[in-house]
Structure formats: structure tokens, C-alpha cells
Design a protein around this motif. Structure first.
Motif, PDB file in Angstrom:
ATOM      1  N   UNK A 131       0.789  -1.230   0.000  1.00  0.00           N
ATOM      2  CA  UNK A 131       0.000   0.000   0.000  1.00  0.00           C
ATOM      3  C   UNK A 131       0.816   1.273   0.000  1.00  0.00           C
ATOM      4  N   UNK A 176      -0.945  -6.221   8.276  1.00  0.00           N
ATOM      5  CA  UNK A 176      -0.202  -4.965   8.375  1.00  0.00           C
ATOM      6  C   UNK A 176      -0.356  -4.373   9.778  1.00  0.00           C
ATOM      7  N   UNK A 227      -3.074  -1.938  11.003  1.00  0.00           N
ATOM      8  CA  UNK A 227      -3.179  -0.641  10.341  1.00  0.00           C
ATOM      9  C   UNK A 227      -3.581  -0.893   8.902  1.00  0.00           C
ATOM     10  N   UNK A 228      -4.102   0.137   8.271  1.00  0.00           N
ATOM     11  CA  UNK A 228      -4.405   0.065   6.845  1.00  0.00           C
ATOM     12  C   UNK A 228      -3.521   1.062   6.110  1.00  0.00           C
ATOM     13  N   UNK A 229      -3.522   1.012   4.809  1.00  0.00           N
ATOM     14  CA  UNK A 229      -2.510   1.717   4.022  1.00  0.00           C
ATOM     15  C   UNK A 229      -2.588   3.236   4.178  1.00  0.00           C
ATOM     16  N   UNK A 272      -5.594   4.629   8.593  1.00  0.00           N
ATOM     17  CA  UNK A 272      -6.525   4.066   9.569  1.00  0.00           C
ATOM     18  C   UNK A 272      -5.815   3.045  10.466  1.00  0.00           C
ATOM     19  N   UNK A 317      -6.761  -0.138  13.195  1.00  0.00           N
ATOM     20  CA  UNK A 317      -7.812  -1.014  13.681  1.00  0.00           C
ATOM     21  C   UNK A 317      -7.894  -0.935  15.199  1.00  0.00           C
ATOM     22  N   UNK A 374     -14.167  -4.532  14.789  1.00  0.00           N
ATOM     23  CA  UNK A 374     -13.255  -4.144  13.713  1.00  0.00           C
ATOM     24  C   UNK A 374     -13.351  -2.643  13.482  1.00  0.00           C
ATOM     25  N   UNK A 397     -12.393   4.193   7.009  1.00  0.00           N
ATOM     26  CA  UNK A 397     -11.425   3.604   6.091  1.00  0.00           C
ATOM     27  C   UNK A 397     -11.143   4.517   4.902  1.00  0.00           C
ATOM     28  N   UNK A 398     -10.055   4.160   4.219  1.00  0.00           N
ATOM     29  CA  UNK A 398      -9.654   4.769   2.950  1.00  0.00           C
ATOM     30  C   UNK A 398      -9.591   6.291   2.991  1.00  0.00           C
ATOM     31  N   UNK A 438     -14.307   7.115   4.205  1.00  0.00           N
ATOM     32  CA  UNK A 438     -15.572   6.397   4.320  1.00  0.00           C
ATOM     33  C   UNK A 438     -15.777   5.981   5.764  1.00  0.00           C
TER      34      UNK A 438
END
Lengths: 444, 287
Positions: free
Chosen positions: A127, A147, A168-170, A182, A184, A192, A215-216, A228
Motif C-alpha cells: 500500500x 499490516x 493498520x491500513x494503508x 486508519x 484497527x 473491527x 477507512x480509505x 468512508x
């Protein structure tokens, strides 16, 4: 010395003279949407091709990439590559799955025909995003885990911005160097839930911590964010688009219970997102444009939009009969089909020059593509070879193999001078200049 | 024809055509194994009710305490989709087929029983040209298979592989079983809405509990360690009943079939309501 990177805003007026005289459009009055515009020139064969495209797919304009652009494959192999984004220097970052799973994912940088591997380990590096300074951020999972870290690369220096065992997210990074991602949370009715963090170059703060699956996120150069906000608790789940500015968060999507996803924001605070519109059992994926507090339909057939500061929009359309996505761009209000070939492709990012990264996804392989400007020796893409172009030549002219001889880091780049590297050999030398010299016509 | 005029006409005609349906989402597990994370899908958004959710080979995707939705699903061989306790997967496709090449599981976690919910008529099928003999929808914990009112789930197969519903399941939706429903190492309860079909109703090392009317020419089979418990009158079945060695047919209601009774050292136990067990081989059951 490596040529300087892009100065923000220097191309600000170039679009006014590109296509404006030749374009005329009216579809907005037909169906109440921002629709296709039409180029009056062109031969009959092109007209017929366009008519066929229209008859097949409803809303369209040109069945080819925009004039002055070409589509290339950044990667062309049997691996799975994705997650690509492009900066204003034309540098593309992407991740590659080294094997059957992302447990071995690596980050790569592509610049002007050269590809460099940025990570080399047994971890999940995925990502990536890159800004105009060549700073790169991505997410890392250790071993086979998901991640859990956010990493930041700046000309050889790598530092960890965050670590979260829950995940974590990208991340995304702005030209200010600020970035967002983001994290978690192992609580909430979802279990979640995620929150959004903003890193300002010194430390990170949670932009939103409350319940929901946020997210995103996307960030612009004024630290304005959109993302979002999923509510996965009810069945079916719901979502809103949230906007952050000056420590205030507000919902900018309507109250209708649509599924909304994939928001993006430019520096002009123009925001786009997907909305699923449902009429009985029929669906349409609609792109909504939010500008100055007003929501309008950008197109009633499109998904996954990205926009630049000129209002150009890359997006994708699903073709039910073919079972594929195809990539589109709205450039100065004119719609162009970037990928007319029957390849499964969708857009992932757009820069200020209208260059677009693409995902040619044919699982289990996938390649990264780039719609880039064709190099003619012209610097400002205003349709002539004049003194304005010559000034850029004066600034950018270096010597044979300049970048190859002087590169000290994978992110060193010709940046905007790349457009004068006509033969794509990573310099702006006399061989390139000869092309310009032959075409030079200051009186045009 | 004047070029501009032609373009105007084309645009007016074509701009008003209906836009196509939505696309698909392919799971690539880029960040982790969770269904509801945008970046785990390509393109990068979690599937909505108009999207076909495709899980390619090599993934174990989880729907935990969350609601997920899609138009339909396609699970490739060597991949699993697990709906954990508290999780709900709702499929919104009408008259479409979801392909089960790997396993669709109801698994652990915490919270309410996991649910697979069909909004409209739907078919679950194995994938074409599959050589492995059986693909499963399996309840490791009790999974609920539910549908909106009047909607029907049909089990089918393509190629050589049959589809099997097994483990512990509460099947509430109207079901057309043309494959295998097998109470194996668990309990399958047929409830709420009538069932039918030409497939196999089976219990081996587990239970199959019949709480609603079942019709059709399907075969009934109870094997070693298995029990088929009949709690409502089954008088419109037409297939044979096989009671194999170590199997038990527990009748709390009447059973009548024009098919054959194949009895092999099993047990037929009759409940206190004194139901009838009748086989009219080659004939029809009295109404």
C-alpha cells in the motif's frame, strides 16, 4: 545537481488553451449530469467508432486515450502488482506480491523507465504512496501477520510512524509531508472499528476515534481529509463520507441510505465519491462531486475516482457484457476511454499533468500501467514550440546520462524536466534538444 | 449529415440508455484476511450488494462480527470463507449463482450464530470441471441459512464435484436440495420453510432433524452413528430410504414413501405418538 522538482501551481493556466476552442458539450442538459463532451474535429471513421462505443455503453465520449497521451505498462510479468500511485514527477510506487501471498510483499518505485526495489525483506510491505518530494509511506506486516506498522521513507531514511498490534491500513501522504492512515481497534460493536490518524511531520493525532469503521482516507495539501465511515453493525451495512477541516468533521454525503465508498479530495476542496443507487433490483454506481457545499452527479456510470487540482478525474467503469472494468478520464471536461482494449483495468491515481496510474488486473497476475504524456520536445503542452518552451529547455538541459551518473537515491528524478527527455534515457541532452530545435517556431 | 448534428443526435439517444450493472471485487488480502477492509479487495472497496465477491485460490477470508454483503460470491479451490459468530453475509443477487470451489464455513468467534442470508432466489453450486469430489458449506458452529420471505435456495453442481451442506446448520430458507445435505459431526435442522429436491438427505456421525415438510424424489440415508429425526409427517417424499448399519431412523411423525426401504442392521425407533412407517413400493402413499 538533480533538476528541481515541480513547483506547485506553475502549470495552473495551461488547460485554458489546450482544448477549449474545439470543445462543445451539452449532455448536462440531457440527463442532468456532468456528461460527455464532444470534440468537433475528427474523421468519419473515428466518428463511427465513437458511435459504436456510445451505442454499446451508454455514456461516453472518445474511445481512445486523450490526444498527447500514451498508455504503457510499468510492469509486465507474471507477478501480482498493485497499489499504485503517481506523483507530479511521474514517479510511480506500487507493491508486488513475491509469491502466493502478501506475506512477502515488497515496495517498488518506477521513474522514467527505471524500476527500483525499495524494500527487501520477509515482511508484508504493501500500500505505498508517494508525494512530490519523493517521500514514500506504506504499511508493513511482520512475517505472515497482517499490516501493523506505518513506515516512512525519505531519501534513504526509513522511520516507523506507527505500530499497532491490532492492525493498520494503508497510508496516504500529501506534498506537505503530512500523512494519514486508519488503525484497527479491537472494540466497538464491530470488533473491527477503525480510527483515522494524521501525522504532521512530528507526531500523530487521532482525527476520529469514535465508533465506526473509518477507512480509505485521502489527504490534500491543506490537511483536509475525506474518508468512508462504514457502519457494519446493521444489516445491510451503511456508510457516509466524512470530511475533516480545521479540526471539524462533518458528513458531506446525503441522508439517503446509499452505499458510499472511495472518496477523494483535491487542493480545491473538490470531493468525489462512489454512491450505489438502487432502483428496484437495478443498481447504478454513481460518482458524486461535492464542490463548495453542493452535491452533483459527476457521472451516473463510474467508480473509484481520483481528481487533480484542475478538476480532471480518473475513474473506472464496469462493462457487464464483457465482465471487465475499463479505465476512463475526464480531462478538461472531455471524457476519454483510456483502455479501449479488452483488458481488465481500472484507474488508481492521477497527477496534475493528467497522467494516470492503472491496474491491469488479471488475477492471479496483475500489472501496473501508466497513461503518460507523449514527449515531443514541448515543455508546457500548449500546442507550440515557442520561447516559453525554450526557457524550460534552458533550465533543464544537463548532459548525457545525467541522472544515471548522479543518482544517489531511488527517488532522485528529472521530475518535470522529464518531459524534455524526449528519448527517455534519463537526461535532457543535445540529442533531446535537436528534436525541439527542429520544431522551434517562436512565431506560432 | 452535418457532423455536429449527428453528434447531438447520438448523444441525446445514447446518454439516456441505462447504465450497466456493477462490477466485481477480487479479494487479494493485501492488508490482512478481513472481508470488510477496503484495501483487501481490488478495486479497493469492500463489496456492496451489487458486486460479485471473488475469493481466488489461497485465501482464508473472515467475516467476523460484522455484516457483509455482495451480489454473489465465488470461492476458488483451496480458499475458505468463514462467517464467524456475530457475522452476517447477505447475498443480494436475484436468480444468480454463487460458486463454491473451496469451503464456506460457519466458524468460531463470539456473539450470535453466524448467518448466511439470501435476499432473493439464489443458487449455490460447485465450480465447473472440479475434480475434487465434494465442496462444502460447513457449520463448525451452528450456522443459520436464512432467506427473505418466499425466497428459494437451490443447491447444484457443475462438473464432477457435488456440493454438500454439512456440520451444524439451521436451514430456514426454502431449499431445493439437488445435492447433499448431511448431518455429519453436527446437527442439521430443517425448519421454517418447506424443502424439496432430488438430492441426498443424510446423517452419518451426526443428526438430521426434520421439522418442516419435505417433498421430492430425494434419497434418505442414515449411516453409522447417524440419526434422522422426523418431527413432522413426511408423506410426500418419493425416494428410497436407506437405513445402514449403525444408523437410526427416529420417527416422531409418520413417514410414507413409494420408494424402497433398504434396511441394513440399523434401528427404526418409533416415538410415543405412534406414527406410521409405510412404503408403497411402486405405488403412491394414501392421502
Amino acid at each position: 545537481m538533480i533538476p528541481t522538482r515541480l513547483t506547485q501551481g506553475r502549470w495552473g493556466s495551461r488547460w485554458q488553451t489546450m482544448y477549449g476552442e474545439d470543445c462543445w458539450g451539452f449532455a448536462a442538459s440531457v440527463c442532468g449530469v456532468h456528461g460527455p463532451r464532444w470534440h468537433a474535429s475528427g474523421n468519419l471513421a473515428r466518428l463511427v467508432a465513437t458511435a459504436v462505443l456510445l451505442a454499446s455503453h451508454g455514456s461516453a465520449a472518445f474511445a481512445d486515450p486523450p490526444p498527447g497521451f500514451e498508455v504503457i505498462r510499468v510492469t509486465s510479468d507474471s507477478d501480482y502488482e498493485g497499489g499504485s500511485s503517481v506523483n507530479n514527477c511521474g514517479q510511480v510506487v506500487f507493491d508486488r506480491r513475491m509469491g502466493a501471498t502478501w506475506a512477502f510483499g515488497e515496495v517498488f518505485v518506477y521513474d522514467n523507465g527505471r524500476t527500483f526495489r525499495l524494500t527487501n525483506n520477509m515482511d508484508r510491505d504493501v500500500g505505498p504512496d508517494i508525494n512530490d518530494s519523493g517521500q514514500i509511506v506504506w504499511a508493513r506486516g511482520v512475517g505472515s501477520g497482517g499490516a501493523s506498522m506505518i513506515l516512512h521513507y525519505d531519501h534513504g531514511d526509513v522511520k516507523m510512524l506507527a505500530q499497532n498490534a491490532d492492525g493498520v491500513l494503508s497510508p496516504k501522504i500529501a506534498n506537505t509531508g503530512h500523512c494519514t492512515w486508519p488503525e484497527l481497534l479491537a472494540d466497538g460493536c464491530h470488533g473491527v472499528d477503525t480510527r483515522i490518524l494524521l501525522w504532521d511531520g512530528f507526531g500523530s493525532q487521532a482525527i476520529i476515534d469514535a465508533g465506526g469503521s473509518h477507512q480509505s482516507p485521502r489527504i490534500n495539501d491543506a490537511d483536509q481529509l475525506v474518508w468512508t465511515d462504514y457502519d457494519f453493525c446493521p444489516d445491510p451495512w451503511l456508510s457516509d463520507i466524512l470530511y475533516y477541516e480545521d479540526e471539524e468533521i462533518r458528513i458531506i454525503s446525503s441522508e439517503d441510505p446509499f452505499q458510499r465508498q472511495a472518496a477523494t479530495v483535491n487542493d480545491e476542496r473538490q470531493i468525489l465519491w462512489d454512491e450505489l443507487w438502487k432502483d428496484g433490483e437495478d443498481f447504478t454506481d454513481t460518482l458524486i462531486l461535492y464542490d463548495s457545499g453542493v452535491r452533483t452527479v459527476f457521472t451516473d456510470w463510474g467508480e473509484i475516482a481520483r481528481n487533480n487540482n484542475h478538476g480532471d478525474v480518473s475513474f473506472s467503469r464496469w462493462y457487464e457484457d464483457d465482465g471487465i472494468y475499463r479505465s476512463w478520464i475526464s480531462l478538461q471536461g472531455t471524457f476519454y476511454l483510456i483502455t479501449p482494449d479488452p483488458d481488465y483495468s481500472y484507474t488508481t491515481d492521477i497527477n496534475e499533468y493528467g497522467e494516470v496510474t492503472l491496474a491491469f488486473d488479471d488475477y492471479p497476475t496483475a500489472d501496473v500501467g501508466l497513461m503518460r504524456r507523449i514527449r515531443t520536445g514541448e515543455a508546457d503542452f500548449d500546442g507550440d514550440f515557442d520561447l516559453a518552451d525554450h526557457r524550460e529547455w534552458t533550465r533543464c538541459l544537463d548532459g548525457p546520462e545525467f541522472l544515471e551518473r548522479n543518482r544517489t537515491d531511488p527517488t532522485d528524478t528529472l521530475c518535470d524536466c522529464r518531459f524534455l527527455d524526449v528519448d527517455h534515457d534519463n537526461d535532457v541532452d543535445l540529442r533531446d534538444f535537436a528534436r525541439f530545435q527542429n520544431a522551434f517556431a517562436p512565431s506560432q | 449529415m452535418n457532423t455536429k448534428y449527428l453528434l447531438i443526435v447520438m448523444t441525446i439517444v445514447c446518454s439516456c440508455l441505462v447504465a450497466p450493472a456493477l462490477g466485481d471485487r477480487t479479494f487479494d488480502g493485501q492488508v490482512n484476511d478481513q472481508w470488510d477492509v477496503d484495501e483487501n479487495w481490488n478495486p479497493n472497496t469492500a463489496p456492496g450488494e451489487g458486486d460479485v465477491a471473488i475469493i481466488p485460490t489461497g485465501f482464508n477470508v473472515k467475516i467476523d462480527v460484522t455484516t457483509a454483503k455482495a451480489k454473489s460470491i465465488q470461492i476458488a479451490e483451496d480458499s475458505d470463507l468463514s462467517i464467524e459468530r456475530g457475522g452476517i453475509l447477505t447475498l443480494h443477487g436475484n436468480g444468480v449463482t454463487s460458486l463454491i470451489g473451496g469451503d464456506l464455513k460457519f466458524a468460531g468467534g463470539s456473539g450470535n450464530d453466524p448467518i448466511l442470508h439470501f435476499k432473493y432466489d439464489h443458487t449455490l453450486s460447485t465450480v465447473p470441471n472440479e475434480l475434487i469430489p465434494a465442496r462444502q458449506v460447513i457449520g463448525d458452529v451452528q450456522g443459520v441459512i436464512r432467506g427473505d420471505s418466499g425466497k428459494v435456495l437451490t443447491l447444484a453442481h457443475q462438473g464432477n464435484s457435488r456440493l454438500q451442506l454439512t456440520g451444524t446448520l439451521l436451514i430456514e430458507i426454502a431449499l431445493v436440495n439437488n445435492e447433499v445435505v448431511n448431518g455429519n459431526y453436527g446437527t442439521i435442522s430443517l425448519s421454517e420453510n418447506a424443502k424439496s429436491g432430488s438430492g441426498l438427505w443424510k446423517a452419518t456421525q451426526g443428526e438430521l432433524t426434520v421439522n418442516v415438510e419435505v417433498t421430492g424424489v430425494g434419497t434418505w440415508e442414515v449411516g453409522a452413528g447417524g440419526t434422522i429425526e422426523v418431527n413432522v409427517d413426511l408423506e410426500d417424499i418419493a425416494g428410497p430410504v436407506h437405513i445402514l448399519n449403525g444408523g437410526e431412523l427416529l420417527l416422531n411423525a409418520s413417514l410414507c414413501s413409494p420408494g424402497a426401504l433398504d434396511f441394513e442392521e440399523g434401528v427404526i425407533q418409533v416415538g410415543s405418538a405412534s406414527p406410521a412407517l409405510t412404503f408403497y413400493v411402486g405405488g403412491t402413499c394414501p392421502t
